[in-house]
Structures are given as structure tokens and as C-alpha cells.
Design a protein around this motif. Structure first.
Motif, PDB file in Angstrom:
ATOM      1  N   SER A 168      13.748  54.708  66.452  1.00 39.31           N
ATOM      2  CA  SER A 168      15.057  54.220  66.887  1.00 39.31           C
ATOM      3  C   SER A 168      15.319  52.874  66.235  1.00 39.31           C
ATOM      4  CB  SER A 168      15.082  54.071  68.415  1.00 39.31           C
ATOM      5  OG  SER A 168      14.214  53.014  68.808  1.00 39.31           O
ATOM      6  N   MET A 169      16.393  52.229  66.650  1.00 44.52           N
ATOM      7  CA  MET A 169      16.700  50.897  66.129  1.00 44.52           C
ATOM      8  C   MET A 169      15.634  49.887  66.530  1.00 44.52           C
ATOM      9  SD  MET A 169      19.067  50.018  64.038  1.00 44.52           S
ATOM     10  CE  MET A 169      20.360  51.240  64.306  1.00 44.52           C
ATOM     11  N   ASP A 170      14.746  50.256  67.442  1.00 36.89           N
ATOM     12  CA  ASP A 170      13.686  49.338  67.876  1.00 36.89           C
ATOM     13  C   ASP A 170      12.606  49.151  66.820  1.00 36.89           C
ATOM     14  OD1 ASP A 170      15.034  49.138  70.243  1.00 36.89           O
ATOM     15  OD2 ASP A 170      13.665  50.403  71.399  1.00 36.89           O
ATOM     16  N   VAL A 171      12.594  49.932  65.747  1.00 38.54           N
ATOM     17  CA  VAL A 171      11.615  49.720  64.678  1.00 38.54           C
ATOM     18  C   VAL A 171      12.077  48.628  63.724  1.00 38.54           C
ATOM     19  CG1 VAL A 171      11.031  52.179  64.796  1.00 38.54           C
ATOM     20  CG2 VAL A 171      12.517  51.371  62.956  1.00 38.54           C
ATOM     21  N   LEU A 172      13.317  48.142  63.905  1.00 36.74           N
ATOM     22  CA  LEU A 172      13.923  47.207  62.937  1.00 36.74           C
ATOM     23  C   LEU A 172      14.107  45.846  63.594  1.00 36.74           C
ATOM     24  CD1 LEU A 172      15.015  47.522  60.016  1.00 36.74           C
ATOM     25  CD2 LEU A 172      17.278  47.857  61.011  1.00 36.74           C
ATOM     26  N   PRO A 173      13.616  44.773  62.990  1.00 33.57           N
ATOM     27  CA  PRO A 173      13.872  43.424  63.531  1.00 33.57           C
ATOM     28  C   PRO A 173      15.366  43.167  63.664  1.00 33.57           C
ATOM     29  CG  PRO A 173      12.187  43.332  61.838  1.00 33.57           C
ATOM     30  CD  PRO A 173      12.760  44.715  61.792  1.00 33.57           C
ATOM     31  N   ASP A 174      15.729  42.343  64.626  1.00 38.06           N
ATOM     32  CA  ASP A 174      17.135  42.141  64.970  1.00 38.06           C
ATOM     33  C   ASP A 174      17.971  41.632  63.811  1.00 38.06           C
ATOM     34  OD1 ASP A 174      16.438  42.995  67.455  1.00 38.06           O
ATOM     35  OD2 ASP A 174      16.537  41.021  68.424  1.00 38.06           O
ATOM     36  N   ALA A 175      17.379  40.836  62.926  1.00 37.77           N
ATOM     37  CA  ALA A 175      18.160  40.209  61.850  1.00 37.77           C
ATOM     38  C   ALA A 175      18.416  41.132  60.663  1.00 37.77           C
ATOM     39  CB  ALA A 175      17.445  38.944  61.360  1.00 37.77           C
ATOM     40  N   ARG A 176      17.784  42.296  60.636  1.00 38.08           N
ATOM     41  CA  ARG A 176      17.943  43.200  59.479  1.00 38.08           C
ATOM     42  C   ARG A 176      19.219  44.026  59.626  1.00 38.08           C
ATOM     43  NH1 ARG A 176      12.885  43.931  56.953  1.00 38.08           N
ATOM     44  NH2 ARG A 176      11.719  42.005  57.298  1.00 38.08           N
ATOM     45  N   GLN A 177      19.832  44.343  58.486  1.00 40.12           N
ATOM     46  CA  GLN A 177      21.035  45.194  58.518  1.00 40.12           C
ATOM     47  C   GLN A 177      20.639  46.619  58.890  1.00 40.12           C
ATOM     48  OE1 GLN A 177      22.310  47.651  56.092  1.00 40.12           O
ATOM     49  NE2 GLN A 177      20.548  47.617  54.697  1.00 40.12           N
ATOM     50  N   SER A 178      21.474  47.269  59.660  1.00 42.04           N
ATOM     51  CA  SER A 178      21.105  48.535  60.298  1.00 42.04           C
ATOM     52  C   SER A 178      20.829  49.644  59.301  1.00 42.04           C
ATOM     53  CB  SER A 178      22.203  48.976  61.266  1.00 42.04           C
ATOM     54  OG  SER A 178      23.447  49.106  60.589  1.00 42.04           O
ATOM     55  N   GLY A 179      21.422  49.563  58.092  1.00 45.48           N
ATOM     56  CA  GLY A 179      21.186  50.609  57.102  1.00 45.48           C
ATOM     57  C   GLY A 179      19.750  50.685  56.625  1.00 45.48           C
ATOM     58  N   GLU A 180      18.975  49.601  56.859  1.00 40.56           N
ATOM     59  CA  GLU A 180      17.575  49.597  56.435  1.00 40.56           C
ATOM     60  C   GLU A 180      16.729  50.562  57.251  1.00 40.56           C
ATOM     61  OE1 GLU A 180      13.967  46.351  56.075  1.00 40.56           O
ATOM     62  OE2 GLU A 180      16.040  45.634  55.907  1.00 40.56           O
ATOM     63  N   LEU A 181      17.276  51.044  58.341  1.00 42.03           N
ATOM     64  CA  LEU A 181      16.535  52.005  59.165  1.00 42.03           C
ATOM     65  C   LEU A 181      16.125  53.226  58.348  1.00 42.03           C
ATOM     66  CD1 LEU A 181      15.694  52.184  62.165  1.00 42.03           C
ATOM     67  CD2 LEU A 181      17.704  53.614  62.534  1.00 42.03           C
ATOM     68  N   GLU A 182      16.954  53.635  57.400  1.00 37.95           N
ATOM     69  CA  GLU A 182      16.629  54.789  56.552  1.00 37.95           C
ATOM     70  C   GLU A 182      15.337  54.569  55.764  1.00 37.95           C
ATOM     71  OE1 GLU A 182      19.397  56.633  53.918  1.00 37.95           O
ATOM     72  OE2 GLU A 182      21.091  56.125  55.216  1.00 37.95           O
ATOM     73  N   ALA A 183      15.164  53.372  55.216  1.00 39.37           N
ATOM     74  CA  ALA A 183      13.960  53.095  54.435  1.00 39.37           C
ATOM     75  C   ALA A 183      12.720  53.163  55.302  1.00 39.37           C
ATOM     76  CB  ALA A 183      14.075  51.720  53.774  1.00 39.37           C
ATOM     77  N   ARG A 184      12.858  52.827  56.588  1.00 41.71           N
ATOM     78  CA  ARG A 184      11.709  52.890  57.490  1.00 41.71           C
ATOM     79  C   ARG A 184      11.419  54.310  57.952  1.00 41.71           C
ATOM     80  NH1 ARG A 184      10.442  47.463  60.158  1.00 41.71           N
ATOM     81  NH2 ARG A 184      11.138  46.087  58.483  1.00 41.71           N
ATOM     82  N   LEU A 185      12.401  55.162  57.838  1.00 47.87           N
ATOM     83  CA  LEU A 185      12.166  56.559  58.168  1.00 47.87           C
ATOM     84  C   LEU A 185      11.304  57.257  57.123  1.00 47.87           C
ATOM     85  CD1 LEU A 185      12.740  59.138  59.831  1.00 47.87           C
ATOM     86  CD2 LEU A 185      14.861  59.396  58.511  1.00 47.87           C
ATOM     87  N   VAL A 186      11.430  56.868  55.867  1.00 44.89           N
ATOM     88  CA  VAL A 186      10.749  57.566  54.770  1.00 44.89           C
ATOM     89  C   VAL A 186       9.247  57.687  54.989  1.00 44.89           C
ATOM     90  CG1 VAL A 186      10.203  57.508  52.309  1.00 44.89           C
ATOM     91  CG2 VAL A 186      12.544  57.087  53.076  1.00 44.89           C
ATOM     92  N   PRO A 187       8.487  56.585  55.211  1.00 43.41           N
ATOM     93  CA  PRO A 187       7.037  56.758  55.359  1.00 43.41           C
ATOM     94  C   PRO A 187       6.637  57.492  56.631  1.00 43.41           C
ATOM     95  CG  PRO A 187       7.655  54.478  55.768  1.00 43.41           C
ATOM     96  CD  PRO A 187       8.880  55.161  55.245  1.00 43.41           C
ATOM     97  N   ILE A 188       7.501  57.514  57.632  1.00 47.39           N
ATOM     98  CA  ILE A 188       7.177  58.241  58.865  1.00 47.39           C
ATOM     99  C   ILE A 188       7.434  59.732  58.674  1.00 47.39           C
ATOM    100  CG2 ILE A 188       7.656  58.430  61.332  1.00 47.39           C
ATOM    101  CD1 ILE A 188       6.311  55.790  60.318  1.00 47.39           C
ATOM    102  N   TYR A 189       8.551  60.068  58.103  1.00 45.23           N
ATOM    103  CA  TYR A 189       8.870  61.479  57.849  1.00 45.23           C
ATOM    104  C   TYR A 189       7.852  62.105  56.890  1.00 45.23           C
ATOM    105  CZ  TYR A 189      11.785  65.578  56.796  1.00 45.23           C
ATOM    106  OH  TYR A 189      12.260  66.866  56.641  1.00 45.23           O
ATOM    107  N   LEU A 190       7.410  61.332  55.916  1.00 43.52           N
ATOM    108  CA  LEU A 190       6.433  61.818  54.938  1.00 43.52           C
ATOM    109  C   LEU A 190       5.017  61.328  55.264  1.00 43.52           C
ATOM    110  CD1 LEU A 190       8.466  61.242  51.633  1.00 43.52           C
ATOM    111  CD2 LEU A 190       8.337  63.319  53.028  1.00 43.52           C
ATOM    112  N   LEU A 191       4.752  61.111  56.556  1.00 48.25           N
ATOM    113  CA  LEU A 191       3.483  60.510  56.965  1.00 48.25           C
ATOM    114  C   LEU A 191       2.279  61.325  56.512  1.00 48.25           C
ATOM    115  CD1 LEU A 191       2.263  58.157  58.641  1.00 48.25           C
ATOM    116  CD2 LEU A 191       2.287  59.709  60.615  1.00 48.25           C
TER     117      LEU A 191
END
Length: 851
Positions: A588-611
Motif C-alpha cells: 500500500s502507500m505505507d511502503v512509501l515515505p511521506d515525502a516521496r511522490q506517489s508515482g514511485e509506488l510502482e517502482a517499489r512494486l517491481v521487486p515484490i512482484y518479481l520476488l
């Protein structure tokens, strides 16, 4: 009048003085060395030099002709592009060179050390030297010559930082003859590091050194008893249009770097080289020796290692004559600096166990010291525009394997990738979070950094990768493996990272230090001791698999695995399946520090989806896999190693195949609906980069592209030509073994030929069709690749033909029907005339390694 006897000597002296004056004033006459160097800053040492700061020149006084020494380039200032590979601190090729005098010029000649004759017979040596080309690297006009020592300045004071405790070993002084003064500047202004070639190789355009914007840094020239350190700024002019130079350079058409040149005295003859053994776990260097007896191999290989000698060779534990010392870059900030010091120091325990007291040290580089000085074994903290690989280079004497210098390059952005992965698993930034999970993420990243420092230093000590070490002990088994974080679920069902990375070197690391550095006497005594060590390693089940049998996607050794963990690939796959499922459910958005732009969530999905990308490769190694040992004929005869290849049991291959085919099913590939609903396009001013999944949906997240990337990964592992060729052969020898037909049959049953996807899977049928098409494209690309044996190609082609017929007989409904009809048409057209079909390449997969 006739001179008296008393006046004759006086007149003769006057006549001689007059002649000398006329000679000295003659146009074009050579000036004495002292006059040419008057007012310049002298630097006595291995090769005496003068700094001409005003003219931007470095003058060398060469006394030892035809005496070989070592030449090395390095980059104190670099490009900053991981893709191009020109990094700060990067060492170049170590060359053996010597000066020759031809007429009024000095030549710098590179010897061909790859081919030699280690013989007392001069003619035999000459025959080899004359058979293989050397190289003249440079020539310069001799400005002045005089007897050596005539104009020698006083010995230099010690350097500000003091000489390092480790580094290149000294040698006796070479015989002194005439001193020949040359201007070495033109050599320093040439591209000896191969910068232009590297740019061209990486398709960045044709660059060349612009002499008008390049300069010798004469004030930085230094000469020491065993080495000379020289530097120049080089500006490379080029088109400046390619992606990577535009990404990093202030002006991509003008790339200004610095090139460092080290001239190094060869080590003395006191070093005892150690013969390389294929199961030692080390690196080798060598040459072809044509003086070898006819029954012997001309391929001579030495183990690469530092010079390390006990003060008491007969003692089990002894202090050393000179310890191995490494220095950490002062540019590394805290807490990174402390992590690098701690991790690199792990090796000290292994040297202590091998009987060397206080033999290995790691310190912070002294303030003011030159990190390019070849006397320093360096751990460089290097910045690049993107994350990338780290490296450990052992620069060794080509005659013996003695390491002259160790140079480690650690990319600074890797640690940030580890934090990103940990945060994506822990989701530490929800409302009311106390910061404990965020702190745990940083601790995991620093634990990885300690392991990385030890790993790369290990390479500079002469140690190769051992990708089988994850099969045993001590977290990940050895710092010379590539470690995946050890992930599991705790009793509350949450992701547990508390012991993600091991601490300290492992049992394999203790073995290689003892094997490569241990002192066991000489000759037969040493040989017998090393035999016992290898036998002990076998008894302890210390497997060894290195790069050649680990990096290719279709490699066959089940233990030659990068980024895996655990002794059982199938159990680890199941463990990571549970972790991945939990992480996607809580993503969820809880994986992203508050100051980061929300679109960066996609980049954090990549290593989890391809774990499970690396553990998927581990499963593939079991399919058509087989174990084998590195060793010598003698090892096999003595029972230290086994001959042949031991095929993976059929039941294990089928278990692996079942799990890997499941990774192509919608139930595995589909993302949870609540996760899909929070993914937001990148904000204004931001854009997706290589760390994101591709998109064909403009700015919004493209779930199809994510599914296709994951499917391409599994399909690529399964449909590797080498793997199918092995499957065909193992089934031909044993009909009970897994074969090509069974493998492809199960793939199709679990994908194209499966029943409807359950309604609870978000976009289930569409997800399955996306995976199906990637699988079919992979099959056709395999047929088109011409890497299958003809009979294997025929078997696969027939099965594809039968599948096309099945599609025609089972049209399905709705969107499934459309895809089946188109797939049947594509198969028929391709089999009838492959040239009439433009095959789709497999989808791009975002980078995973390095982690």
C-alpha cells in the motif's frame, strides 16, 4: 716565438677551453641534463622525475634500459555511468613494459607475457619472443644523457600520509648506467585507459582526446622507491548525442576525466608462487611456457594472491613480515563508512585461523593520501547516476600471480535499493508508525553492505565466486556467494527480516584463505597438504560452483545459483511464495515515505512482484540439471572429486516443473484488486525509468506489462535451448526421466489448455491470456533461434503443430476464442513459412540484479 716548456700546458688548456666554448655555442648542440632541469622540482625514486609545472611537463631520467617494470592506468575522476563502466578509482590493464634506446629516442615497449619459455637457454627464450608480437607503446626524443647519478638530487622526504603497510613489494635496485632525460608528457596525454574504446563499445559515439583541452598535472607527479605516480586531465571530444553520456555529463560533447599512470618496480624473487588448482576457489593467472617438457602442459597457471609470509614459517601461528592492509575511501559517509570497515575486517578471522597473526587489517585512508597510489589497497565508494555492480580487482604480476594491488569499487546506490526492498516488504510508513520498522529496513541494508564489502575485498585477495555456498551454513554460506535476503514469515504471519543476511565469513571462506595463503613448506610437502585440504572440503560437503556454470539462464548445475538461499530450492520457493503473497496483500502507500511522490509506488512494486525471480531460476536448474565437480585427474583417482555428471532425480525435476509452470497461471500473476486501486501515475516532472514495468497505457500503470514481464522470466528459463537439448538426451538414456514432450505438455496444460479462471482473480482471464501469448512467443522464438539439435527441433515443432490443431478444435468463448483463433493462425503460418512471420521478442524485464 716558440713557447717555453712552462707555457705549453697553459696554451693547450686555453685551446681546449676555446674549442669547448665553440662546441657549446654551436647551433643545435645538446644541452647538459643539469641545465635542462634547472629550476624544476626534482623527485628521486624508482624513476627520477622533474616537475615542470610552468610548462605542464613531466621529465623522466631513465637509467635502467631493458629492465621490465609494471605499468597501470586508473581513473581518479570518471564518467559516473554504470552502463558505460568508467568508474572513479577503476584500474585498467596491468602491463609489463621496459624502456629501450634506439638512436636518439627512448621506446617504451610492452612485452608479450602470455607466451614465454622459462628456460636457461637464451636461444630457446629468444625463439618464443620472436614468435609472438610485443608492442611499442610510446617513443620520445632523448633530451640529454649523462652518467647516472651525476645530477641526482637528494633523497625525498617521506610523504604526508607515510608509506602504507601493505601494497607492492620492493626489489633490489636495478644496475645503473647512463641517465637519459625524456619528456614523458605525450605519453600521459594519450588514452591508455581505453576511454574512447569503452564509449564506442557502449554505442556512445566516436570520441577522441582533444589535446588543446588536456593537460599534464605536473604538480601531482610523485616518485617513490618502488613506484612513480603521474596524472593528467584528458578531455574527450565527441558527438554527445547518446543516452548514457547525456544522462551524466555536464557537456556530453566534452567529457573531461583524469587518467592516472603508475610505473611500478617488479616484485623481487623472494615470492613463492602457488600452482592454481581448479577446485581451490581462487583466480588464476598464467602463460604458455614452450620450455615445458613434451609430456607436460604448456598452459601454466598460478594462483593469484598477495604476498604473505610468517616471521616463523615453522610455527603453527606466527606474526607476519608485512600484513595485508586495505584502506576505505574517506568519501564514504557514516553509517556507510563504519559498515565498510566492519565488513571488510571479517577476513581477519579467516587469516587468524590459517595461522597468520594480525595479518589482515582495514583502515580509513589517511588524510591527504592519494587513493590512486598503487601502494594502497583501496575500497572506493563510487557514485553513479543509477545503481549498478560493484567490483573487486586483483592486479597481479603476470609472471607469478603475486598481487600488486587490490582495488574495490562499491556502487553507492545499491544500499538504497536494499532499503527500498525492505521498506516494500515491511510497509513501515503507516499512520502511527513508531519508526522501528524503518530502522529495521536501514539495518538490513547496512548488513548487506557489510557482506558486499567482504565479498569484493575477497575478489582482491584472489578468491572467485562460489555460487554453491548458499547450500550450507552461516546465513548464506560464504561471502563469495551472491546473497538473497533470507525472508520468512513470523508467528504472526508478518514478513521477518531480522536475520536477512549472515554476519562474518563462512566455512568456505575459512577454507579458501587456508588453501590459498596457508604455509605448508614447499614442493611435495605443500602438494600433500593441499591435497588434504581438498579432501577435507569434500568430506565437509563444501560444494564449489563458479561463474562459468552459474550465469547462463540455461546452466545445468543445480547448485550454481546467484541470489538464492537455503539448501533446498523447492522448499525455498514455497517459503518465498508465502512471503510474496503476504507482501502483495499488504502492499500500500505505507511502503512509501511521506515525502516521496506517489508515482514511485510502482517502482517499489517491481521487486515484490518479481520476488521469486532468482528462486525461479533455481527451480529451472533442477529441470534437465546435473551436478559435477571441479578437480584434476589425480583428485578423481584419489577420491577427492567425482567424475561425470549426476542427473537430478526425475521426481525432483517434476516437482520443480510443476511449481515453475504454476508461475505462468493467473492465480499467481494477478495483482490484488486493492493494490491495483492505489497505483497512481508519476507526478508532473517525474517519469518512469528502467526500474519500472513498461507501459502501453500512456501514464497509467499497465498490469498487462507486469504480467508479461513475469511470464517472460519463467518462459525464458523453461524454454532455454540448452535445457531442452539436455532434457531430450536424458530422456533418451532413461525413459523414466523428464523429457521435452512432457515438459511442453505440462506447460500448455497449465496455460493455454487450462479451464476458466475463477471470478475472485482480478482480471483473471485477461491476465492468463497475457501469459499465454508470452509463452507462445517464447516457443516460436526458440524454434527460430536455430540452437536446438535437429531431432529436438523436430520434436518441438511437431508438438507445436499438434497444439495448433488443438486450438482449432477447441475454440473457446469470448476473448479466449479470439486469442485461440489468432494463435492457431500464427502457428500454421510460421510452420509453413517462418520468413513470412515477424516474431515478437519477449517482453523486457526490469533489472533485478544487483541486490
Amino acid at each position: 716565438m716558440t713557447p717555453t716548456p712552462a707555457l705549453k700546458p697553459l696554451l693547450l688548456a686555453m685551446l681546449l677551453l676555446g674549442s669547448a666554448a665553440v662546441f657549446a655555442e654551436a647551433p643545435g648542440a645538446a644541452k647538459p641534463l643539469a641545465e635542462l632541469t634547472r629550476g624544476l622540482q626534482p623527485q628521486p625514486g624508482f624513476i627520477q622525475l622533474w616537475r615542470d609545472v610552468e610548462q605542464g611537463r613531466v621529465l623522466l631520467s631513465v637509467t635502467a634500459l631493458d629492465q621490465p617494470f609494471l605499468l597501470l592506468s586508473s581513473l581518479p575522476y570518471a564518467l559516473g555511468s554504470n552502463d558505460v563502466g568508467l568508474d572513479r578509482g577503476q584500474p585498467g590493464e596491468l602491463r609489463m613494459v621496459r624502456f629501450e634506446k634506439h638512436g636518439k629516442r627512448l621506446f617504451l615497449v610492452q612485452d608479450n607475457t602470455r607466451y614465454t619459455a622459462r628456460s636457461a637457454d637464451r636461444d630457446e627464450r629468444a625463439a618464443v619472443n620472436e614468435s609472438f608480437a610485443g608492442a611499442v607503446l610510446w617513443s620520445g626524443e632523448i633530451l640529454a644523457s649523462e652518467p647516472a647519478g651525476a645530477s641526482a638530487p637528494p633523497a625525498p622526504a617521506s610523504t604526508k600520509a607515510g608509506p602504507p603497510a601493505g601494497g607492492a613489494a620492493g626489489a633490489t635496485q636495478a644496475p645503473q648506467g647512463s641517465a637519459h632525460l625524456v619528456d614523458f608528457s605525450s605519453f600521459l596525454l594519450a588514452d591508455w585507459h581505453g576511454v574512447a574504446a569503452k564509449l564506442d563499445e557502449n554505442k556512445q559515439g566516436a570520441y577522441r582526446v582533444d589535446a588543446a583541452r588536456s593537460a599534464v598535472l605536473a604538480a601531482q607527479a610523485k616518485s617513490f622507491p618502488d613506484n612513480v605516480e603521474l596524472e593528467a586531465i584528458l578531455t574527450f571530444q565527441g558527438p554527445g548525442q547518446a543516452e548514457f553520456v547525456r544522462q551524466v555529463a555536464a557537456d556530453p560533447a566534452s567529457l573531461s576525466l583524469r587518467q592516472h599512470i603508475s610505473l611500478v618496480r617488479l616484485p623481487d624473487a623472494g615470492y613463492q608462487p602457488r600452482a592454481y588448482h581448479p577446485s581451490s576457489g581462487g583466480f588464476d593467472t598464467g602463460y604458455f611456457d614452450f620450455a615445458t617438457p613434451l609430456a607436460g602442459s604448456i598452459d601454466v597457471r598460478w594462483q593469484v594472491r598477495h604476498r604473505l609470509e610468517k616471521t616463523d614459517p615453522t610455527a603453527a601461528v606466527s606474526a607476519v613480515k608485512k600484513p595485508i592492509v586495505y584502506y576505505v575511501d574517506r568519501g564514504a559517509p557514516e553509517p556507510v563508512r563504519s559498515a565498510l570497515l566492519d565488513g571488510a575486517r571479517w577476513w581477519s578471522s579467516a587469516f587468524a585461523k590459517a595461522g597468520f597473526k594480525d595479518a589482515f587489517r582495514v583502515e580509513l585512508l589517511p588524510e591527504g593520501a592519494d587513493a590512486m597510489d598503487i601502494r594502497y589497497n583501496m575500497i572506493h565508494w563510487v557514485h553513479r547516476a543509477t545503481r549498478g555492480w560493484s567490483y573487486g580487482n586483483a592486479l597481479a604480476d603476470p609472471r607469478s600471480g603475486q598481487i600488486i594491488r587490490g582495488a574495490v569499487t562499491l556502487g553507492s546506490q545499491r544500499v538504497r535499493q536494499d532499503i527500498l526492498i525492505a521498506e516494500s516488504l515491511l510497509a513501515p510508513y503507516g499512520k502511527g508508525a513508531d519508526g522501528a520498522k524503518a530502522q529495521l529496513a536501514e539495518q538490513m541494508a547496512l548488513a548487506r553492505l557489510r557482506q558486499l564489502a567482504a565479498h569484493e575485498v575477497g575478489h582482491t585477495l584472489g578468491f572467485a565466486h562460489n555460487f554453491a555456498a548458499s547450500r550450507y551454513g552461516n546465513g548464506n554460506g560464504s561471502v563469495m556467494d551472491y546473497p538473497h535476503p533470507v525472508l520468512k514469515l513470523n508467528g504472526a504471519g508478518e514478513v521477518d527480516l531480522a536475520e536477512a543476511y549472515g554476519v562474518g565469513v563462512g566455512v568456505w571462506d575459512d577454507y579458501i584463505v587456508n588453501y590459498i595463503y596457508g604455509q605448508f613448506g614447499a614442493g611435495k610437502q605443500e602438494e600433500a597438504a593441499l591435497d588434504r585440504l581438498r579432501a577435507g572440503a569434500k568430506a565437509a560437503k563444501l560444494a564449489y560452483v563458479s561463474d562459468g556454470d552459474a550465469r547462463a539462464p540455461g546452466a545445468s548445475h543445480p547448485d550454481g545459483l546467484l541470489w538464492d538461499f537455503g539448501p533446498d530450492s523447492i522448499k525455498t520457493w514455497d517459503q518465498l511464495t508465502a512471503v510474496r503473497q503476504r507482501a502483495l496483500q499488504t502492499f500500500s502507500m505505507d511502503v512509501l515515505p511521506d515525502a516521496r511522490q506517489s508515482g514511485e509506488l510502482e517502482a517499489r512494486l517491481v521487486p515484490i512482484y518479481l520476488l521469486q525471480r532468482y528462486q525461479g531460476e533455481a527451480l529451472a536448474r533442477l529441470i534437465g540439471g546435473g551436478e559435477f565437480d571441479y578437480g584434476s585427474s589425480g583428485d578423481i583417482k584419489d577420491g577427492i572429486a567425482r567424475s561425470g555428471v549426476r542427473i537430478t532425480p526425475a521426481a525432483v525435476q517434476r516437482q520443480a516443473l510443476a511449481r515453475l509452470t504454476d508461475s505462468l497461471r493467473a492465480e499467481y500473476l494477478a495483482l490484488p484488486a486493492k493494490l491495483l486501486d492505489v497505483l497512481t501515475p508519476p507526478a508532473q516532472g517525474y517519469e518512469r525509468g528502467r526500474e519500472y514495468f513498461g507501459t502501453r497505457m500512456n501514464s497509467v500503470f499497465d498490469a498487462f506489462s507486469a504480467v508479461e514481464a513475469a511470464s517472460a522470466q519463467s518462459a525464458g528459463f523453461l524454454l532455454d535451448a540448452g535445457r531442452l537439448n539436455r532434457l531430450a538426451w536424458q530422456h533418451a538414456r532413461d525413459a523414466q526421466q523428464l523429457g521435452v514432450r512432457e515438459t511442453l505438455g505440462l506447460l500448455l496444460q497449465r496455460t493455454w489448455q487450462r479451464g476458466p479462471v475463477g471470478a475472485g482473480v482480478a482480471g483473471g482471464e485477461a491476465v492468463q491470456l497475457a501469459a499465454n501469448w508470452v509463452l507462445l512467443d517464447a516457443m516460436l522464438n526458440l524454434l527460430d533461434g536455430a540452437k536446438l539439435h535437429p531431432q529436438v527441433d523436430a520434436e518441438l515443432r511437431q508438438q507445436v503443430r499438434e497444439f495448433g490443431q488443438w486450438l482449432a478444435k477447441n475454440p473457446g468463448k469470448d476473448v479466449v476464442a479470439h486469442s485461440r483463433k489468432q494463435a492457431a493462425t500464427l502457428i500454421a503460418q510460421y510452420l509453413a513459412d517462418p520468413r513470412s512471420v515477424k516474431l515478437r521478442p519477449l517482453p523486457a524485464i526490469p533489472p533485478g540484479a544487483p541486490i
